[in-house]
Write a protein that holds these residues in place. Structure first.
Motif, PDB file in Angstrom:
ATOM      1  N   ASP A   1      16.915  85.807  81.090  1.00  0.00           N
ATOM      2  CA  ASP A   1      17.201  87.083  80.284  1.00  0.00           C
ATOM      3  C   ASP A   1      15.746  87.761  79.630  1.00  0.00           C
ATOM      4  O   ASP A   1      15.573  89.011  79.676  1.00  0.00           O
ATOM      5  N   SER A   2      15.095  86.687  79.059  1.00  0.00           N
ATOM      6  CA  SER A   2      13.879  87.064  78.624  1.00  0.00           C
ATOM      7  C   SER A   2      12.781  87.593  79.540  1.00  0.00           C
ATOM      8  O   SER A   2      12.057  88.683  79.260  1.00  0.00           O
ATOM      9  N   LEU A   3      12.897  87.048  80.879  1.00  0.00           N
ATOM     10  CA  LEU A   3      12.098  87.700  81.808  1.00  0.00           C
ATOM     11  C   LEU A   3      12.599  89.180  82.207  1.00  0.00           C
ATOM     12  O   LEU A   3      11.636  90.160  82.483  1.00  0.00           O
ATOM     13  N   VAL A   4      13.605  89.433  82.423  1.00  0.00           N
ATOM     14  CA  VAL A   4      14.242  90.878  82.528  1.00  0.00           C
ATOM     15  C   VAL A   4      13.988  91.748  81.499  1.00  0.00           C
ATOM     16  O   VAL A   4      13.437  92.943  81.657  1.00  0.00           O
ATOM     17  N   MET A   5      14.195  91.260  80.365  1.00  0.00           N
ATOM     18  CA  MET A   5      14.068  92.278  79.197  1.00  0.00           C
ATOM     19  C   MET A   5      12.381  92.381  79.076  1.00  0.00           C
ATOM     20  O   MET A   5      12.092  93.640  78.718  1.00  0.00           O
ATOM     21  N   GLY A   6      11.745  91.240  79.414  1.00  0.00           N
ATOM     22  CA  GLY A   6      10.267  91.491  79.203  1.00  0.00           C
ATOM     23  C   GLY A   6       9.672  92.454  80.107  1.00  0.00           C
ATOM     24  O   GLY A   6       8.935  93.394  79.770  1.00  0.00           O
ATOM     25  N   MET A   7      10.246  92.596  81.288  1.00  0.00           N
ATOM     26  CA  MET A   7       9.619  93.450  82.215  1.00  0.00           C
ATOM     27  C   MET A   7      10.185  95.001  81.906  1.00  0.00           C
ATOM     28  O   MET A   7       9.261  95.728  82.037  1.00  0.00           O
ATOM     29  N   LYS A   8      11.462  95.053  81.045  1.00  0.00           N
ATOM     30  CA  LYS A   8      11.904  96.170  80.808  1.00  0.00           C
ATOM     31  C   LYS A   8      10.875  96.907  79.732  1.00  0.00           C
ATOM     32  O   LYS A   8      10.677  98.096  79.727  1.00  0.00           O
TER      33      LYS A   8
ATOM     34  N   ALA B   1      15.074 101.854  89.291  1.00  0.00           N
ATOM     35  CA  ALA B   1      13.978 101.227  88.329  1.00  0.00           C
ATOM     36  C   ALA B   1      14.762  99.634  87.932  1.00  0.00           C
ATOM     37  O   ALA B   1      14.003  98.751  87.898  1.00  0.00           O
ATOM     38  N   ASP B   2      16.146  99.857  87.919  1.00  0.00           N
ATOM     39  CA  ASP B   2      16.575  98.239  87.563  1.00  0.00           C
ATOM     40  C   ASP B   2      16.559  97.393  88.614  1.00  0.00           C
ATOM     41  O   ASP B   2      16.130  96.086  88.336  1.00  0.00           O
ATOM     42  N   TYR B   3      16.630  97.826  89.799  1.00  0.00           N
ATOM     43  CA  TYR B   3      16.684  97.211  91.113  1.00  0.00           C
ATOM     44  C   TYR B   3      15.134  96.465  91.109  1.00  0.00           C
ATOM     45  O   TYR B   3      14.927  95.443  91.581  1.00  0.00           O
ATOM     46  N   LEU B   4      14.268  97.241  90.965  1.00  0.00           N
ATOM     47  CA  LEU B   4      12.842  96.895  91.103  1.00  0.00           C
ATOM     48  C   LEU B   4      12.506  95.962  89.984  1.00  0.00           C
ATOM     49  O   LEU B   4      11.765  94.910  90.276  1.00  0.00           O
ATOM     50  N   ILE B   5      13.110  96.091  88.827  1.00  0.00           N
ATOM     51  CA  ILE B   5      12.622  95.018  87.958  1.00  0.00           C
ATOM     52  C   ILE B   5      13.407  93.635  88.302  1.00  0.00           C
ATOM     53  O   ILE B   5      12.527  92.711  88.145  1.00  0.00           O
ATOM     54  N   TYR B   6      14.543  93.694  88.889  1.00  0.00           N
ATOM     55  CA  TYR B   6      15.333  92.372  88.985  1.00  0.00           C
ATOM     56  C   TYR B   6      14.511  91.891  90.297  1.00  0.00           C
ATOM     57  O   TYR B   6      14.220  90.548  90.255  1.00  0.00           O
ATOM     58  N   PHE B   7      13.969  92.486  91.481  1.00  0.00           N
ATOM     59  CA  PHE B   7      13.271  92.196  92.394  1.00  0.00           C
ATOM     60  C   PHE B   7      11.794  91.657  91.849  1.00  0.00           C
ATOM     61  O   PHE B   7      11.532  90.458  92.342  1.00  0.00           O
ATOM     62  N   SER B   8      11.216  92.141  91.021  1.00  0.00           N
ATOM     63  CA  SER B   8      10.086  91.838  90.431  1.00  0.00           C
ATOM     64  C   SER B   8      10.175  90.303  89.537  1.00  0.00           C
ATOM     65  O   SER B   8       9.383  89.532  89.838  1.00  0.00           O
TER      66      SER B   8
ATOM     67  N   ILE C   1      10.793  87.615  92.449  1.00  0.00           N
ATOM     68  CA  ILE C   1       9.480  87.271  92.948  1.00  0.00           C
ATOM     69  C   ILE C   1       8.513  86.463  91.900  1.00  0.00           C
ATOM     70  O   ILE C   1       7.936  85.540  92.343  1.00  0.00           O
ATOM     71  N   SER C   2       8.574  86.833  90.508  1.00  0.00           N
ATOM     72  CA  SER C   2       7.716  86.228  89.365  1.00  0.00           C
ATOM     73  C   SER C   2       8.217  84.770  89.463  1.00  0.00           C
ATOM     74  O   SER C   2       7.593  83.796  89.354  1.00  0.00           O
ATOM     75  N   ILE C   3       9.722  84.410  89.548  1.00  0.00           N
ATOM     76  CA  ILE C   3      10.117  83.144  89.424  1.00  0.00           C
ATOM     77  C   ILE C   3       9.465  82.316  90.613  1.00  0.00           C
ATOM     78  O   ILE C   3       9.243  81.228  90.503  1.00  0.00           O
TER      79      ILE C   3
ATOM     80  N   ILE D   1       7.389  78.971  90.487  1.00  0.00           N
ATOM     81  CA  ILE D   1       7.704  77.742  91.030  1.00  0.00           C
ATOM     82  C   ILE D   1       6.641  76.842  91.949  1.00  0.00           C
ATOM     83  O   ILE D   1       6.603  75.927  92.091  1.00  0.00           O
ATOM     84  N   GLY D   2       6.417  78.004  92.953  1.00  0.00           N
ATOM     85  CA  GLY D   2       5.567  77.624  93.925  1.00  0.00           C
ATOM     86  C   GLY D   2       4.183  77.130  93.477  1.00  0.00           C
ATOM     87  O   GLY D   2       3.532  76.238  93.841  1.00  0.00           O
TER      88      GLY D   2
END
Length: 319
Positions: free
Chosen positions: A72-79, A114-121, A124-126, A130-131
């Motif tokens: 949630d913090s990642l999604v909100m942070g991106m927004k 815009a929302d889909y791009l945020i979720y995609f980002s 990718i970030s996660i 991890i990698g």
């Protein structure tokens, strides 16, 4: 105008994030984004939020709530970062004509793009995190151990050291970027303002300025705790099979995030020698990820926090 009202002593429940030319403060029912515009004005926008536990009780259970809070913090942070860029005037830059692919995306997804791009980002970030911070140290640790003809214990130690080196090195390199330096100054303003609020002082620039820029509930501290928990956990979870080691690093990420969240949550509500010792590495990392802000940045952080307190005075007074 600064709010002169007395802050409730020991107030809890406020979190935040530094963004482009601004600060986001989050309460229990809403978050407020305050940004300094190119005209030097402070614009504040409030957005209601609904805790995940209210949608599904299981999401509020220990460990699970940590995983939910992290995503949630990642999604909100991106927004809020994207929104802050708009308010700060970065969207005024003219770009070349849209490509056919971009036009197709807009036709296909419309206002939801815009929302889909945020979720995609975020996804990718996660995957990249991890990698880089989990899988890569596993490969490097195994390679170095083989060169030294070491055993599983040495491999675990080397892997842990490599994780720390990569993490600290990454943070240091990022902190050298000009734009990031300003974000880290706003990060310092965010912490100082929350510390002022939690100490029971009035939210004025003068009071905020003399507070520390370090805070135990910081996202930086959370990431450091994630590193330490993973090192300890994988010291005991061992296997000589490389693909099993890599798989264990991936599938246990949610558990590591959940455990780390529970500690950060506990640390934010308690002050004892054990908490202080375990929090020390995270506080030390904040030397890199926070900087002393100027007064204009503090004003933005105060405006953001006041916007939350206007809507949630009772909740924060009784936290």
């Amino acid at each position: 105008m600064e709010n002169k009202k007395k802050c409730p002593v020991g107030g809890k429940g406020i979190g935040g994030q530094a963004v482009i030319e601004g600060v986001m403060m989050r309460g229990k029912k809403l978050y407020a984004l305050a940004v300094r515009t190119p005209k030097k004005e402070i614009v504040v926008e409030k957005t209601p939020i609904q805790p995940a536990a209210e949608k599904c009780k299981i999401l509020g259970w220990p460990i699970i709530r940590g995983v939910v809070a992290f995503v949630d913090s990642l999604v909100m942070g991106m927004k809020v970062t994207t929104k802050s860029a708009t308010l700060a005037g970065l969207d005024d830059i003219e770009y070349d004509q849209e490509s056919k692919f971009e036009k197709w995306l807009e036709r296909k997804f419309g206002d939801k793009l815009a929302d889909y791009l945020i979720y995609f980002s975020v996804a990718i970030s996660i995957i990249l995190c991890i990698g880089i911070f989990m899988v890569l140290p596993t490969f490097l640790g195994g390679a170095v151990t083989n060169l030294l003809h070491g055993d599983a214990t040495l491999r675990s130690v080397i892997e842990g050291v490599i994780k720390i080196i990569i993490f600290v090195g990454y943070m240091f390199l990022v902190s050298q970027m000009k734009d990031i330096k300003r974000v880290f100054m706003y990060h310092g303003a965010e912490h100082k303002t929350i510390n002022c609020f939690e100490s029971g002082e009035e939210l004025t620039v003068e009071n905020v300025r003399h507070n520390t820029r370090f805070h135990k509930r910081c996202g930086t501290s959370f990431l450091v705790i994630v590193m330490l928990v993973s090192i300890i956990l994988f010291f005991f979870i061992r296997t000589d099979v490389l693909w099993l080691r890599v798989l264990s690093r991936i599938i246990l990420v949610p558990a590591i995030a959940g455990i780390s969240y529970e500690f950060i949550r506990y640390a934010g509500k308690h002050d004892n020698w054990l908490v202080n010792i375990i929090s020390a590495p995270g506080i030390a990392m904040q030397i890199i990820t926070t900087s002393e802000p100027d007064d204009s940045m503090i004003e933005v952080a105060i405006a953001s926090l006041n916007a939350v307190l206007e809507e949630e005075p009772e909740e924060n007074a009784n936290s």
